[in-house]
Write a protein that holds these residues in place. Sequence first.
Motif, short mmCIF file in Angstrom:
data_model
loop_
_atom_site.label_atom_id
_atom_site.label_comp_id
_atom_site.label_asym_id
_atom_site.label_seq_id
_atom_site.Cartn_x
_atom_site.Cartn_y
_atom_site.Cartn_z
N GLY A 36 2.28 11.13 -3.52
CA GLY A 36 1.37 9.98 -3.92
C GLY A 36 0.61 10.84 -5.10
O GLY A 36 1.26 12.03 -5.74
N ASP A 85 0.81 -1.32 -0.10
CA ASP A 85 -0.01 0.01 0.07
C ASP A 85 0.82 1.26 -0.13
O ASP A 85 0.75 2.23 -0.83
CB ASP A 85 -0.87 -0.05 1.18
CG ASP A 85 -1.77 1.25 1.29
OD1 ASP A 85 -2.81 1.13 0.39
OD2 ASP A 85 -1.78 2.14 2.07
N HIS A 86 2.00 1.35 0.69
CA HIS A 86 2.76 2.53 1.05
C HIS A 86 4.29 1.95 1.64
O HIS A 86 4.24 1.02 2.09
CB HIS A 86 2.03 3.59 1.71
CG HIS A 86 1.98 3.24 2.99
ND1 HIS A 86 0.95 2.68 3.42
CD2 HIS A 86 2.80 3.56 4.06
CE1 HIS A 86 0.97 2.31 4.93
NE2 HIS A 86 2.26 3.22 5.34
N TYR A 124 4.02 12.81 -9.24
CA TYR A 124 3.69 12.58 -7.92
C TYR A 124 3.70 13.82 -7.28
O TYR A 124 4.77 14.86 -7.53
CB TYR A 124 4.31 11.45 -7.13
CG TYR A 124 4.11 10.02 -7.98
CD1 TYR A 124 3.03 9.19 -8.15
CD2 TYR A 124 5.51 9.55 -8.56
CE1 TYR A 124 2.90 8.12 -8.76
CE2 TYR A 124 5.14 8.18 -9.55
CZ TYR A 124 3.92 7.62 -9.51
OH TYR A 124 3.87 6.62 -10.06
N HIS A 180 -4.30 9.41 -3.05
CA HIS A 180 -3.40 8.27 -2.41
C HIS A 180 -2.10 8.55 -2.06
O HIS A 180 -1.07 8.88 -2.55
CB HIS A 180 -3.44 7.10 -3.47
CG HIS A 180 -2.89 5.68 -2.86
ND1 HIS A 180 -3.82 4.89 -2.31
CD2 HIS A 180 -1.55 4.93 -3.24
CE1 HIS A 180 -2.81 3.86 -2.01
NE2 HIS A 180 -1.77 4.00 -2.39
N TRP A 181 -1.95 8.13 -0.53
CA TRP A 181 -0.70 8.41 0.05
C TRP A 181 0.46 7.05 0.01
O TRP A 181 -0.10 6.00 0.35
CB TRP A 181 -0.96 8.55 1.41
CG TRP A 181 -1.88 9.66 1.88
CD1 TRP A 181 -2.65 10.62 1.11
CD2 TRP A 181 -1.88 10.23 3.15
NE1 TRP A 181 -3.09 11.75 1.65
CE2 TRP A 181 -2.73 11.44 3.08
CE3 TRP A 181 -1.68 9.80 4.57
CZ2 TRP A 181 -3.23 12.22 4.19
CZ3 TRP A 181 -2.03 10.51 5.58
CH2 TRP A 181 -2.79 11.50 5.41
N SER A 182 1.28 7.15 -1.01
CA SER A 182 2.27 6.10 -1.39
C SER A 182 3.74 6.11 -0.77
O SER A 182 4.04 4.97 -0.53
CB SER A 182 2.29 6.15 -2.73
OG SER A 182 0.99 5.98 -3.42
N PHE A 183 4.24 7.28 -0.45
CA PHE A 183 5.63 7.33 -0.24
C PHE A 183 5.71 8.38 0.89
O PHE A 183 5.53 9.71 0.48
CB PHE A 183 6.33 7.69 -1.57
CG PHE A 183 7.85 7.67 -1.43
CD1 PHE A 183 8.51 6.72 -0.93
CD2 PHE A 183 8.29 9.02 -1.50
CE1 PHE A 183 9.89 6.68 -0.84
CE2 PHE A 183 9.82 9.17 -1.37
CZ PHE A 183 10.50 8.03 -0.92
N ILE A 235 9.79 3.13 -7.99
CA ILE A 235 8.59 4.10 -8.07
C ILE A 235 8.52 4.13 -9.71
O ILE A 235 9.39 3.93 -10.57
CB ILE A 235 9.17 5.53 -7.92
CG1 ILE A 235 9.49 5.41 -6.12
CG2 ILE A 235 7.98 6.47 -8.02
CD1 ILE A 235 9.90 6.79 -5.72
#
Length: 124
Positions: free
Chosen positions: A41, A3-4, A28, A45-48, A68
């Motif tokens: 993100g 998810d992240h 991003y 969406h919160w990814s990194f 990435i």
Amino acid sequence: MIDHVSIGTRDLPRALAFYTACLEPLGYSIQHQDGGQAIFGANGHWSFAIYPAQNGDALAGHRAHVAITAPSQEAAQAFYSKAIELGASKLREPGLRPDINERYYGTMVFDPDQHQIEVVHWSK
């Protein structure tokens, strides 16, 4: 499956400036920020996530890296160029890697905190 991802930094303002500039060509941007974190993100969406290190422990582990997605080969090249300009160290220049996969185009750098960051574009 994942998810992240979160990484630590010794200098949050420096890491924030580095990743803001380097991730922009990939599409991003900062999705959330406060005094103790910055999260990148796209489309909400919160990814990194980047967090300040709490002590003197090592920030990066051996062979650990974050990969990435790049929307194009040109975007991967733009990431690499910006990262090197902002103090990253070269690990792998952008290019095709048929030894990995015939569809793989990517690059890898050490960020200013010595995290291995890979950017990859998969052709169709």
